[in-house]
Structures are given as structure tokens and as C-alpha cells.
Design a protein around this motif. Structure first.
Motif, PDB file in Angstrom:
ATOM      1  N   GLU A 160       0.833  -1.209   0.000  1.00 10.39           N
ATOM      2  CA  GLU A 160       0.000   0.000   0.000  1.00 10.39           C
ATOM      3  C   GLU A 160       0.866   1.256   0.000  1.00 10.39           C
ATOM      4  O   GLU A 160       0.615   2.208  -0.760  1.00 10.39           O
ATOM      5  CB  GLU A 160      -0.924  -0.003   1.212  1.00 10.39           C
ATOM      6  CG  GLU A 160      -1.833   1.220   1.280  1.00 10.39           C
ATOM      7  CD  GLU A 160      -2.763   1.199   2.483  1.00 10.39           C
ATOM      8  OE1 GLU A 160      -3.434   2.219   2.727  1.00 10.39           O
ATOM      9  OE2 GLU A 160      -2.824   0.162   3.180  1.00 10.39           O
ATOM     10  N   GLU A 161       1.916   1.274   0.839  1.00 14.17           N
ATOM     11  CA  GLU A 161       2.773   2.452   0.926  1.00 14.17           C
ATOM     12  C   GLU A 161       3.628   2.617  -0.327  1.00 14.17           C
ATOM     13  O   GLU A 161       3.880   3.746  -0.775  1.00 14.17           O
ATOM     14  CB  GLU A 161       3.651   2.362   2.175  1.00 14.17           C
ATOM     15  CG  GLU A 161       2.955   2.762   3.465  1.00 14.17           C
ATOM     16  CD  GLU A 161       1.863   1.787   3.895  1.00 14.17           C
ATOM     17  OE1 GLU A 161       0.880   2.218   4.521  1.00 14.17           O
ATOM     18  OE2 GLU A 161       1.996   0.587   3.588  1.00 14.17           O
ATOM     19  N   ALA A 162       4.065   1.500  -0.927  1.00 11.76           N
ATOM     20  CA  ALA A 162       4.856   1.590  -2.159  1.00 11.76           C
ATOM     21  C   ALA A 162       4.015   2.191  -3.281  1.00 11.76           C
ATOM     22  O   ALA A 162       4.482   3.061  -4.032  1.00 11.76           O
ATOM     23  CB  ALA A 162       5.378   0.217  -2.555  1.00 11.76           C
ATOM     24  N   ASP A 163       2.775   1.739  -3.413  1.00  6.31           N
ATOM     25  CA  ASP A 163       1.911   2.269  -4.459  1.00  6.31           C
ATOM     26  C   ASP A 163       1.556   3.733  -4.195  1.00  6.31           C
ATOM     27  O   ASP A 163       1.493   4.550  -5.130  1.00  6.31           O
ATOM     28  CB  ASP A 163       0.637   1.436  -4.569  1.00  6.31           C
ATOM     29  CG  ASP A 163       0.887   0.054  -5.164  1.00  6.31           C
ATOM     30  OD1 ASP A 163       1.949  -0.140  -5.804  1.00  6.31           O
ATOM     31  OD2 ASP A 163       0.031  -0.840  -4.986  1.00  6.31           O
ATOM     32  N   PHE A 164       1.337   4.073  -2.935  1.00  2.00           N
ATOM     33  CA  PHE A 164       1.031   5.459  -2.597  1.00  2.00           C
ATOM     34  C   PHE A 164       2.219   6.366  -2.915  1.00  2.00           C
ATOM     35  O   PHE A 164       2.060   7.437  -3.528  1.00  2.00           O
ATOM     36  CB  PHE A 164       0.670   5.563  -1.112  1.00  2.00           C
ATOM     37  CG  PHE A 164       0.571   6.973  -0.606  1.00  2.00           C
ATOM     38  CD1 PHE A 164      -0.453   7.811  -1.040  1.00  2.00           C
ATOM     39  CD2 PHE A 164       1.506   7.471   0.281  1.00  2.00           C
ATOM     40  CE1 PHE A 164      -0.540   9.120  -0.579  1.00  2.00           C
ATOM     41  CE2 PHE A 164       1.432   8.773   0.745  1.00  2.00           C
ATOM     42  CZ  PHE A 164       0.399   9.604   0.322  1.00  2.00           C
ATOM     43  N   ALA A 165       3.421   5.950  -2.530  1.00  2.00           N
ATOM     44  CA  ALA A 165       4.610   6.755  -2.787  1.00  2.00           C
ATOM     45  C   ALA A 165       4.838   6.923  -4.285  1.00  2.00           C
ATOM     46  O   ALA A 165       5.237   7.998  -4.755  1.00  2.00           O
ATOM     47  CB  ALA A 165       5.829   6.112  -2.128  1.00  2.00           C
ATOM     48  N   ALA A 166       4.590   5.869  -5.051  1.00  2.00           N
ATOM     49  CA  ALA A 166       4.754   5.959  -6.501  1.00  2.00           C
ATOM     50  C   ALA A 166       3.762   6.948  -7.104  1.00  2.00           C
ATOM     51  O   ALA A 166       4.099   7.698  -8.038  1.00  2.00           O
ATOM     52  CB  ALA A 166       4.578   4.578  -7.133  1.00  2.00           C
ATOM     53  N   ALA A 167       2.550   6.976  -6.570  1.00  2.00           N
ATOM     54  CA  ALA A 167       1.553   7.921  -7.062  1.00  2.00           C
ATOM     55  C   ALA A 167       1.961   9.361  -6.770  1.00  2.00           C
ATOM     56  O   ALA A 167       1.778  10.257  -7.602  1.00  2.00           O
ATOM     57  CB  ALA A 167       0.190   7.614  -6.438  1.00  2.00           C
ATOM     58  N   VAL A 168       2.529   9.596  -5.582  1.00  2.00           N
ATOM     59  CA  VAL A 168       3.016  10.938  -5.247  1.00  2.00           C
ATOM     60  C   VAL A 168       4.187  11.313  -6.147  1.00  2.00           C
ATOM     61  O   VAL A 168       4.281  12.444  -6.638  1.00  2.00           O
ATOM     62  CB  VAL A 168       3.415  11.007  -3.766  1.00  2.00           C
ATOM     63  CG1 VAL A 168       4.062  12.361  -3.444  1.00  2.00           C
ATOM     64  CG2 VAL A 168       2.200  10.785  -2.875  1.00  2.00           C
ATOM     65  N   ALA A 169       5.085  10.365  -6.379  1.00  2.00           N
ATOM     66  CA  ALA A 169       6.219  10.627  -7.273  1.00  2.00           C
ATOM     67  C   ALA A 169       5.740  10.994  -8.677  1.00  2.00           C
ATOM     68  O   ALA A 169       6.311  11.878  -9.330  1.00  2.00           O
ATOM     69  CB  ALA A 169       7.129   9.408  -7.322  1.00  2.00           C
TER      70      ALA A 169
END
Length: 387
Positions: free
Chosen positions: A304-313
């Protein structure tokens, strides 16, 4: 790429911070001057709390948002390497034999830039805890901070970090759910026989031939004991024996770095190394001691956090500049201890062409610092929005 306007406005100030840190590298836990510099900047920014002396020289800055909510953690490592710098830049290391060859000066600068922005705007709920960590290269400072209770003390709910990546386009991001970087263990093997004259090997017990056989056998562990789709690496990096051409030595040694992603594979590799050394010691009539250093665990992102961080990036750099399913890497990172303690994610951020990490000619690209600071700042605002 949409660097936040306010961060772009103080990009030159960030460059000054980074180049000061670059010129004044410190190693492992002895980052006293680095920590003092960080604390001075944080005080100028008006953060709400500054906590010093964590893991000896680590610093945690707390910035309160505009409403109740959880605490999100951002981490920046700050130690340098024992390498003599060869960049020739006018802000090169002033300390012989030490340099920021891995870009931790840039990591600190990105975190400070995010802190300055967040302390000014406070456009988020809850709190942000910014962790400035010593001893990533040697000593596992991330693990020490966790052992000293930093996650519970500051009630950190999830944690994020960035590592710069030379020769990936500037501002491009890479990460993946699950394992991103490998665990790293080290085996130091000392083999003792009976030394003597090279002309009379029958009067000796030769540790050299035993070590040669052990090294060859150790190299069979990966192809013959590890499932082919479970990535793992064993590299023998040192062999030492002898002092003269006509003397069979008493002692021979070798060293291996051992890397994997799964705990069960990690256990298997250790068991097989110990079994091979013991078996060959008996076969060659030598004694053998193994010092097995259980090092950093694998760096495992929560999905969940990896996908969220990628979306912010992607918001910062554009979707085309983000690889959210990047291949995992066999390098290691002590941010892994923080990810064992809390959900979170680690990302690589491109800084453009240049010398690789841990090279004497490496230098962080100052144009990357505002991008990383913008990512951290937007991450907080998206993770803990007002209202």
C-alpha cells in the motif's frame, strides 16, 4: 517537472547546505558536526521540536500540522564513506580519506528542504517526524534508532525514505511493492593447519588447499541449493594466505558477502556455508572457525505504501518518470530495520549521469535536491490532508 514553487525559491540555499555538508564529511556514528549543522538549520526554520542524541548523533525534528492526525516519518541518512575524494570540485571534502560518495549530503538536504517548506505551510494534519540517521554505511544506525524506541517514542505510523540513483534520468523514481533490496550477511572463515617448508608438504597440513576447496564448494550453494527463482548471491571477496614463495602458511582466510530476499533462503545460506566449511575442514585435516556477521535484513516495502509513494512521485515528475514495479536490487540498506518496525516504502530517485555510488569521483547533483524535497513535502500533504 513541477518542483513546488516555494521549494524552488530556496533552491540556492539548499545548494549551500549540500555543499557545506559535502566539504565536511563524517563517518558512522561520529556525525557530531553534521548533526549540529542540521539542528542549526531546523531552529532557523522554526520546527516545533528537535530531539538530539538518538543513536549517538541522530536527530529527530517534529513539525505539527493544523489538526489532529497520525505521525508520518521521513528518513535521511547523513554519514559519509572512508574514500579519498577525486572530484576536483571547489567544495570537495576537506577531510583526507573521507567523502560523501553515496549522496547522503543530498539526502540530508532534501529532508531539510522538506522541513523548511512544511514548517512554513503546515498544510497537513497530524505531525511529521523527520529522522536524520547516522551510520547507514557501517553500524546499522537505522536499527539502533529503532532499538532506542524512536518509532514508539514519536508514535510514527509509517515511514518513507529516498536514495539517489546516478545514471537514472534526473527526477525519475523507481520502487516496487515487497522486497526492494537484499539482506546482507558476511562470513569470515579462518582455516588453521600446520605451516612449514614448501619443499616438504608431507610434514605440513596445508590450509591453502583447504580454503581453495571451500571457496569452490561455497560457489555451488546458489545453483544447487537455492530455488532458481529465489534470487541470492554469494561472492567470495577476499582470500589471504602466506608470506613467502617457499613457505606453507599456518593460517589461510577468506571472506564472502551473502545476499538474499527471503528469511528462509537467508537461513539456508548460512547453514550451508557452515556445513561446507566444517565438512572440508574434516576432509583436509585442518581446523576452521567461521565468524558469521548477520547484517542488514532485506528492505521490504509494504504494498500500500509503495503504491502510494509511486503515485506521489508521479504527481511530482509525471507518470512516465515513475517505475512502480522496478526490479529488486542485491544491494542492502539499513532503512530495512525501520520497515520491519512500521509500514512504509523506500524509493530510488534519479540524479542524472555521473560516477556511480561509492566511487571517488561521485558527486550528488544539486538539481535533484528540490525534486526530492518536493516529493517528501507532497507525500506528507497527500498522506495526511487537512479536512
Amino acid at each position: 517537472m513541477p518542483v513546488l514553487n516555494r521549494i524552488a525559491a530556496f533552491a540556492e540555499e539548499m545548494k549551500g547546505w549540500r555543499r557545506h555538508l559535502h566539504a565536511n564529511p563524517e563517518l558512522e556514528f561520529d556525525c557530531h558536526n553534521t548533526a549540529a549543522f542540521i539542528v542549526a538549520r531546523l531552529r532557523e526554520m522554526g520546527v516545533d521540536e528537535i530531539h538530539e542524541g538518538i543513536a549517538k548523533t541522530g536527530v529527530v525534528a517534529i513539525i505539527n500540522g493544523q489538526g489532529p492526525g497520525p505521525t508520518i516519518g521521513l528518513r535521511a541518512d547523513m554519514d559519509a564513506l572512508a574514500i579519498h575524494e577525486m572530484t576536483g570540485v571547489d567544495y570537495a571534502s576537506t577531510v583526507p580519506g573521507k567523502m560523501h560518495a553515496c549522496g547522503h549530503d543530498g539526502h540530508v538536504t532534501m529532508a531539510l528542504g522538506a522541513a523548511k517548506y512544511l514548517a512554513e505551510t503546515r498544510n497537513f494534519a497530524g505531525r511529521v517526524a523527520i529522522l536524520f540517521q547516522p551510520a547507514e554505511e557501517e553500524g546499522g544506525g537505522g536499527g539502533v534508532m529503532v532499538e532506542e524506541g524512536v518509532m514508539d517514542r514519536f508514535d510514527i505510523a509509517r515511514i518513507f525514505g529516498i536514495h539517489n540513483a546516478p545514471n537514472i534520468p534526473l527526477g525519475h523514481f523507481q520502487t516496487t511493492p515487497g522486497p526492494l533490496m537484499a539482506s546482507v550477511d558476511t562470513a569470515w572463515v579462518t582455516v588453521t593447519g600446520k605451516g612449514g617448508h614448501g619443499a616438504t608438504p608431507h610434514d605440513c597440513i596445508d590450509p591453502v588447499v583447504a580454503v581453495v576447496a571451500m571457496v569452490q564448494a561455497v560457489q555451488t550453494i546458489i545453483p544447487r541449493n537455492v530455488y532458481a527463482l529465489d534470487e541470492a548471491v554469494i561472492s567470495v571477496t577476499q582470500i589471504h594466505a602466506g608470506t613467502a614463495s617457499n613457505i606453507i602458511p599456518e593460517v589461510a582466510t577468506f571472506c564472502a558477502t551473502i545476499r538474499s530476499f527471503k528469511p528462509e533462503v537467508r537461513d539456508l545460506l548460512k547453514r550451508r556455508v557452515l556445513e561446507i566449511v566444517a565438512g572440508h575442514a574434516a576432509a583436509f585435516n585442518v581446523s576452521a572457525e567461521v565468524e558469521y556477521d548477520w547484517g542488514y535484513p532485506a528492505t521490504v516495502n509494504t504494498p500500500e505504501e509503495a503504491d502510494f509513494a509511486a503515485a506521489v512521485a508521479a504527481e511530482i515528475s509525471g507518470e512516465a518518470a515513475v517505475n512502480a514495479r522496478a526490479p529488486r536490487e542485491m544491494g542492502s540498506e539499513d532503512f530495512s530495520y525501520m520497515l520491519e518496525a512500521r509500514p512504509g516504502a523506500y524509493l530510488f530517485m534519479g540524479i542524472g549521469p555521473g560516477a556511480g555510488l561509492h566511487h571517488a569521483a561521485y558527486d550528488f547533483n544539486d538539481e535533484a535536491a528540490p525534486v526530492g524535497a518536493s516529493f517528501f513535502a507532497r507525500l506528507v500533504e497527500r498522506a495526511q490532508p487537512l479536512g
